[in-house]
Design an enzyme around this catalytic site. Structure first.
Site, PDB file in Angstrom:
ATOM      1  N   TYR A 223       5.520 -87.706  -1.317  1.00 38.10           N
ATOM      2  CA  TYR A 223       5.376 -88.663  -2.418  1.00 38.10           C
ATOM      3  C   TYR A 223       3.886 -88.132  -2.853  1.00 38.10           C
ATOM      4  O   TYR A 223       3.302 -88.928  -3.557  1.00 38.10           O
ATOM      5  CB  TYR A 223       5.522 -90.082  -2.279  1.00 38.10           C
ATOM      6  CG  TYR A 223       6.691 -90.423  -1.353  1.00 38.10           C
ATOM      7  CD1 TYR A 223       7.845 -90.220  -1.667  1.00 38.10           C
ATOM      8  CD2 TYR A 223       6.376 -90.768  -0.010  1.00 38.10           C
ATOM      9  CE1 TYR A 223       8.757 -90.478  -0.867  1.00 38.10           C
ATOM     10  CE2 TYR A 223       7.375 -91.360   1.007  1.00 38.10           C
ATOM     11  CZ  TYR A 223       8.585 -90.863   0.320  1.00 38.10           C
ATOM     12  OH  TYR A 223       9.575 -91.205   1.529  1.00 38.10           O
ATOM     13  N   SER A 224       3.230 -87.126  -2.259  1.00 37.49           N
ATOM     14  CA  SER A 224       1.866 -86.951  -2.534  1.00 37.49           C
ATOM     15  C   SER A 224       1.672 -85.379  -2.400  1.00 37.49           C
ATOM     16  O   SER A 224       2.191 -84.807  -1.745  1.00 37.49           O
ATOM     17  CB  SER A 224       0.856 -87.987  -2.126  1.00 37.49           C
ATOM     18  OG  SER A 224       0.937 -87.503  -0.457  1.00 37.49           O
ATOM     19  N   LYS A 225       0.488 -85.200  -3.329  1.00 40.79           N
ATOM     20  CA  LYS A 225       0.078 -83.779  -3.064  1.00 40.79           C
ATOM     21  C   LYS A 225      -1.554 -83.882  -3.161  1.00 40.79           C
ATOM     22  O   LYS A 225      -2.115 -84.664  -3.601  1.00 40.79           O
ATOM     23  CB  LYS A 225       0.423 -82.725  -3.903  1.00 40.79           C
ATOM     24  CG  LYS A 225       0.147 -82.977  -5.333  1.00 40.79           C
ATOM     25  CD  LYS A 225       0.801 -82.009  -6.433  1.00 40.79           C
ATOM     26  CE  LYS A 225       2.260 -81.881  -6.483  1.00 40.79           C
ATOM     27  NZ  LYS A 225       2.629 -80.927  -7.260  1.00 40.79           N
ATOM     28  N   VAL A 226      -2.131 -82.826  -2.309  1.00 38.38           N
ATOM     29  CA  VAL A 226      -3.540 -82.911  -2.269  1.00 38.38           C
ATOM     30  C   VAL A 226      -4.181 -81.482  -2.968  1.00 38.38           C
ATOM     31  O   VAL A 226      -3.740 -80.467  -2.849  1.00 38.38           O
ATOM     32  CB  VAL A 226      -4.348 -82.870  -0.921  1.00 38.38           C
ATOM     33  CG1 VAL A 226      -5.735 -82.847  -1.065  1.00 38.38           C
ATOM     34  CG2 VAL A 226      -3.712 -84.038  -0.161  1.00 38.38           C
TER      35      VAL A 226
ATOM     36  N   ASP B 201      -1.084 -90.908  13.566  1.00 36.16           N
ATOM     37  CA  ASP B 201      -0.576 -89.573  13.077  1.00 36.16           C
ATOM     38  C   ASP B 201      -1.782 -88.621  13.412  1.00 36.16           C
ATOM     39  O   ASP B 201      -2.191 -87.716  12.686  1.00 36.16           O
ATOM     40  CB  ASP B 201      -0.446 -89.625  11.538  1.00 36.16           C
ATOM     41  CG  ASP B 201       0.372 -88.415  11.238  1.00 36.16           C
ATOM     42  OD1 ASP B 201       1.058 -87.611  12.201  1.00 36.16           O
ATOM     43  OD2 ASP B 201       0.741 -87.885   9.719  1.00 36.16           O
TER      44      ASP B 201
ATOM     45  N   GLU C 294       0.976 -80.971   0.553  1.00 43.06           N
ATOM     46  CA  GLU C 294       1.833 -81.693   0.017  1.00 43.06           C
ATOM     47  C   GLU C 294       2.616 -82.406   1.038  1.00 43.06           C
ATOM     48  O   GLU C 294       3.159 -82.161   1.874  1.00 43.06           O
ATOM     49  CB  GLU C 294       2.801 -80.612  -0.879  1.00 43.06           C
ATOM     50  CG  GLU C 294       3.576 -81.045  -1.894  1.00 43.06           C
ATOM     51  CD  GLU C 294       4.090 -80.117  -2.890  1.00 43.06           C
ATOM     52  OE1 GLU C 294       4.684 -80.610  -3.601  1.00 43.06           O
ATOM     53  OE2 GLU C 294       3.640 -79.039  -3.042  1.00 43.06           O
TER      54      GLU C 294
END
EC number: 2.7.11.1
Length: 273
Positions: A23-26, A135, A20
């Site tokens: 602005y997003s989650k997997v 990253d 998570e």
């Protein structure tokens, strides 16, 4: 139609959340179309700031649509929904490098060498195609069930980069993996930043711990300049230590290119680690 209902009609069954962000989650999911388990990244553009929606997200999508490499996560499809949500369907992974190190401790020399060679090959591919990750960290290195194959993931800070004088100014990534010039707020060569982060990843792999204490971020560049120390009693080849020293050079210009890293003598078969 809601996004979840659309996914169901397309043959996806959503499962638990495995990651998570802001602005997003997997989520893990099963797919009739791809006959197995996939991962679905759900991006909610309505909750995200304009900078993310207009700059970082388009860059990530452009990279994911264009890259094809055995050690970079493969995206099967993108599903856009009118409610502002975007679903990115990609390969699922059994675990990631951080979880493996936390579970098992340091990775043995030969296995670490083989995994790092795959990471180096993926980064060289990106740089050869004028792309940077920005990253790179153990959480973004996915592992196969047997922990012998890697896939780089999460290109949320990725961008095109054509080398000097195409410098970056955005602070990206995690402080523990950030290079001195990024921490100091100096315009930086993002390819050299990736190389530094590779050095941190390799150190974690072969020692089971971080190379630098990042509890005091303001003092982190000073500790980075002094260089790394190794846990007492650790058995590690001089070639591996030499590569880590090259990757973690304080001066960006002193660091090797990703291509030079991929050709490093430690990565040749026969060195036991």
């Amino acid at each position: 139609m809601s996004g979840d209902k659309l996914l169901s009609e397309l043959g996806y069954k959503l499962g638990r959340t495995i990651g998570e962000g802001s602005y997003s989650k997997v989520k893990v999911a099963t797919s009739k179309k791809y006959k197995g388990t996939v991962a679905i990244k759900v991006v909610d553009r309505r909750r995200a700031p304009p900078d993310f929606v207009n700059k970082f997200l388009p860059r990530e999508l452009s990279i994911l649509r264009g890259v094809r490499h055995p050690h970079i996560v493969h995206v099967f499809e993108f599903i856009e929904v009118c409610n502002g949500k975007l679903y990115i369907v990609m390969e699922a992974a059994a675990t990631d490098l951080l979880q493996a190190v936390q579970r098992n401790g340091r990775i043995p020399g030969v296995q670490a060498r083989d995994l790092f060679a795959q990471i180096a090959g993926a980064v060289r591919y990106l740089h050869d195609h004028h792309l940077v990750h920005r990253d790179l960290k153990c959480e973004n290195v996915l592992l196969s069930p047997d922990e012998r194959r890697v896939k780089l993931t999460d290109f949320g800070f990725g961008r095109q980069a054509h080398g000097y004088p195409d410098l970056s100014t955005t602070y990206c990534g995690s402080a523990a993996y950030a290079s001195p010039e990024v921490l100091l707020g100096i315009p930086y060569d993002p390819k050299k930043y990736d190389v530094w982060s590779m050095g941190v990843v390799l150190y974690v792999m072969v020692t089971g711990c971080m190379p630098f204490d990042d509890s005091d971020i303001a003092g982190l560049p000073r500790r980075q300049k002094r260089g790394v120390l190794y846990p007492e009693g650790l058995e590690l080849s001089e070639r591996c230590k030499a590569l880590i020293a090259e990757l973690l050079q304080f001066s960006p210009s002193a660091r090797p290119s990703a291509g030079q890293v991929a050709r490093n003598c430690w990565l040749r078969a026969g060195d036991s680690g």
